[in-house]
Motif scaffolding. Structure first.
Motif, short mmCIF file in Angstrom:
data_model
loop_
_atom_site.label_atom_id
_atom_site.label_comp_id
_atom_site.label_asym_id
_atom_site.label_seq_id
_atom_site.Cartn_x
_atom_site.Cartn_y
_atom_site.Cartn_z
N ILE A 199 0.86 -1.19 0.00
CA ILE A 199 0.00 0.00 0.00
C ILE A 199 0.89 1.23 0.00
O ILE A 199 1.67 1.44 0.93
N VAL A 200 0.78 2.04 -1.03
CA VAL A 200 1.48 3.32 -1.10
C VAL A 200 0.44 4.39 -0.76
O VAL A 200 -0.55 4.54 -1.47
N THR A 201 0.66 5.11 0.33
CA THR A 201 -0.40 5.99 0.81
C THR A 201 0.14 7.27 1.43
O THR A 201 1.26 7.29 1.95
N LEU B 24 6.50 4.51 -5.76
CA LEU B 24 5.99 3.54 -6.74
C LEU B 24 7.13 2.71 -7.32
O LEU B 24 7.01 1.49 -7.50
N LEU B 25 8.25 3.38 -7.60
CA LEU B 25 9.40 2.66 -8.16
C LEU B 25 9.99 1.68 -7.16
O LEU B 25 10.42 0.58 -7.54
N ARG B 26 9.98 2.04 -5.88
CA ARG B 26 10.51 1.12 -4.86
C ARG B 26 9.67 -0.16 -4.80
O ARG B 26 10.21 -1.25 -4.63
N VAL B 27 8.36 -0.01 -4.93
CA VAL B 27 7.52 -1.21 -4.96
C VAL B 27 7.87 -2.06 -6.17
O VAL B 27 7.99 -3.30 -6.09
N ALA B 28 8.03 -1.43 -7.33
CA ALA B 28 8.37 -2.15 -8.55
C ALA B 28 9.71 -2.87 -8.43
O ALA B 28 9.89 -3.98 -8.96
N GLU B 29 10.65 -2.27 -7.71
CA GLU B 29 12.00 -2.84 -7.61
C GLU B 29 12.12 -3.92 -6.55
O GLU B 29 12.85 -4.90 -6.73
N VAL C 250 -1.17 -4.22 -5.51
CA VAL C 250 -0.75 -2.92 -5.02
C VAL C 250 -1.95 -2.00 -4.88
O VAL C 250 -2.84 -1.99 -5.75
N TYR C 251 -1.99 -1.24 -3.80
CA TYR C 251 -3.00 -0.20 -3.59
C TYR C 251 -2.28 1.14 -3.43
O TYR C 251 -1.28 1.24 -2.72
N VAL C 252 -2.81 2.16 -4.10
CA VAL C 252 -2.33 3.53 -3.94
C VAL C 252 -3.50 4.33 -3.38
O VAL C 252 -4.60 4.30 -3.95
N CYS C 253 -3.29 5.03 -2.27
CA CYS C 253 -4.41 5.66 -1.58
C CYS C 253 -4.13 7.12 -1.23
O CYS C 253 -3.03 7.46 -0.78
N ASP C 254 -5.13 7.96 -1.46
CA ASP C 254 -5.13 9.35 -1.00
C ASP C 254 -3.99 10.16 -1.60
O ASP C 254 -3.42 11.03 -0.95
N GLY D 30 0.46 -7.64 -9.84
CA GLY D 30 -0.77 -8.32 -10.21
C GLY D 30 -1.81 -7.27 -10.54
O GLY D 30 -1.86 -6.75 -11.65
N GLU D 31 -2.62 -6.91 -9.53
CA GLU D 31 -3.61 -5.85 -9.70
C GLU D 31 -3.11 -4.56 -9.04
O GLU D 31 -2.44 -4.61 -8.02
N ILE D 32 -3.46 -3.43 -9.65
CA ILE D 32 -3.15 -2.13 -9.06
C ILE D 32 -4.45 -1.37 -8.88
O ILE D 32 -5.15 -1.08 -9.85
N HIS D 33 -4.79 -1.07 -7.63
CA HIS D 33 -5.99 -0.31 -7.31
C HIS D 33 -5.57 1.05 -6.76
O HIS D 33 -4.66 1.14 -5.94
N TRP D 34 -6.24 2.09 -7.21
CA TRP D 34 -5.90 3.45 -6.78
C TRP D 34 -7.17 4.13 -6.31
O TRP D 34 -8.10 4.34 -7.09
N TYR D 35 -7.24 4.43 -5.00
CA TYR D 35 -8.43 5.03 -4.41
C TYR D 35 -8.11 6.43 -3.90
O TYR D 35 -7.20 6.61 -3.08
#
Length: 404
Positions: A50-52, A124-129, A137-141, A162-167
């Motif tokens: 979760i990137v938030t 975001l790049l750190r998650v990818a690496e 992956v979830y990106v929030c706020d 896999g899936e990327i959700h952005w709320y």
């Protein structure tokens, strides 16, 4: 430089009010190295990332997602640590220590990557690496002002995730939303004047949450949208700001908006100084007439929400709080709903009634020294000029806002 020179606990309140905290004086490279190390450790064995944003709204999203994945941390451990802090008369200021150091060694399977509008692409790049192939992956706020700011990083993430959700619930430019969705992201943007990101996350997750999570979203919304109808929302906002990310997520995940007694005691203790800093900022405010609006503008290390409330009570349609670190908060009212337009002109963004910015005017430490000794004179002038420019153009058309 001696440590004592940047130790806020040694400063009188008037000096503390006009100077930034110790973290400001650490070089970005130091913070980046620590962020890199922590992200790698947290992400390498994670099942979900979760990137938030790390305010109460962004962290509320984390509490929901962890509940859905049955990944909440043991709240009893955190309550014990809070009690220990209360018992320690020599406790350092929260801003001068990183309370996540110890807690994040547990590395929960749903990894929390704290971010901000200024570090989103790096996170975001750190998650990818560092995250395992196929991770969800979830990106929030969080909301990028331009797609090119996150283009390469998001595309790298899309290749391995896999899936990327952005709320989110901020004001998205239509072309940015379209490009993010075209990158393979499930982007859901709530109505910025009706929902917070925790609301969006609550309704989008395919999970039946207990009632205290629904109430958590409602109280978070009360603060995030400036409704100020529920006194508990101020507690959530303050607690999220003062404590560590992991502690906040664990506590609200277990209790919702009704915080336990030990947390209420901790908040009450921290508020003694908070109120004094608010009073100092309000006392140095100026009021300017710009177009049809009265703009209250002040400077100081303080809680911008309460200061803005006080300036509105004194007749301001919009309030600007310039911080010692160089950034500023812009707050509106029923008579001024163009904060995001002002912020957009000075390296920022946000909502119609709440936005933030950091004018690109600081070239070296002499500029910051001038900033502190003049109580933000240059920053104030730049932001007031932006108000004048906004006053000269019609209000943004509602059609320019991105709908879900």
């Amino acid at each position: 430089m001696e440590d004592e020179l940047i130790d806020s606990s040694r400063l009188s309140l008037p000096r503390k009010s006009v100077l930034p905290g110790a973290g400001f004086f650490y070089p970005d490279s130091f913070d980046e190295e620590r962020a890199e190390e922590r992200s790698k450790a947290k992400l390498e064995g994670a099942d979900v990332a979760i990137v938030t944003d790390t305010d109460a709204d962004g962290l509320g999203c984390v509490a929901l997602i962890r509940e859905m994945y049955d990944a909440a941390l043991d709240v009893a451990d955190f309550e014990e640590r809070i009690a220990e802090r209360l018992a320690d008369d020599d406790e350092e200021e929260e801003e001068d220590v990183d309370a996540d150091d110890e807690e994040e060694r547990t590395y929960p399977p749903v990894a929390l990557v704290g971010s901000s509008p200024y570090s989103l692409e790096d996170d975001l790049l750190r998650v990818a690496e560092y995250a395992p192939e196929g991770i969800d992956v979830y990106v929030c706020d969080l909301c990028p002002d331009k797609y090119e700011y996150v283009e390469e990083e998001l595309e790298a993430l899309a290749e391995m995730a896999g899936e990327i959700h952005w709320y989110d619930h901020h004001q998205w430019k239509p072309e940015v939303a379209e490009q993010v969705r075209a990158a393979g992201v499930d982007l859901v943007v709530g109505e910025s004047d009706e929902e917070c990101s925790t609301d969006v996350t609550l309704r989008e997750l395919d999970y039946e949450f207990d009632g205290h999570f629904t109430e958590l979203a409602a109280v978070t919304r009360d603060h995030d949208l400036w409704l100020n109808e529920d006194p508990r929302s101020k507690d959530l906002a303050d607690y999220a700001y003062w404590t560590s990310k992991e502690e906040y997520v664990a506590i609200v995940g277990a209790y919702g908006a009704d915080l336990p007694a030990v947390v209420e005691e901790y908040i009450a203790e921290r508020r003694i100084e908070k109120e004094a800093l608010i009073e100092a900022a309000v006392s140095r405010a100026d009021f300017k007439s710009i177009g049809e609006w009265t703009v209250g503008i002040t400077y100081g290390r303080c809680s911008q929400n309460e200061v803005a409330d006080a300036l509105r009570e004194e007749g301001a349609d919009a309030a600007v709080i310039v911080k010692p670190a160089g950034s500023a908060s812009i707050r509106g009212s029923e008579d001024f709903e163009r904060c995001h337009e002002v912020a957009d002109l000075v390296n920022g963004g946000g909502h119609p009634k709440a936005a933030g910015c950091k004018p690109d005017i600081y070239d070296d430490m002499l500029d910051y020294a001038h900033h502190w000794t003049t109580e933000g004179a240059t920053t104030k002038r730049v932001i007031l000029n932006a108000f004048e420019r906004v006053a000269e153009i019609p209000a943004e058309d509602d059609e320019s806002e991105t709908e879900e």
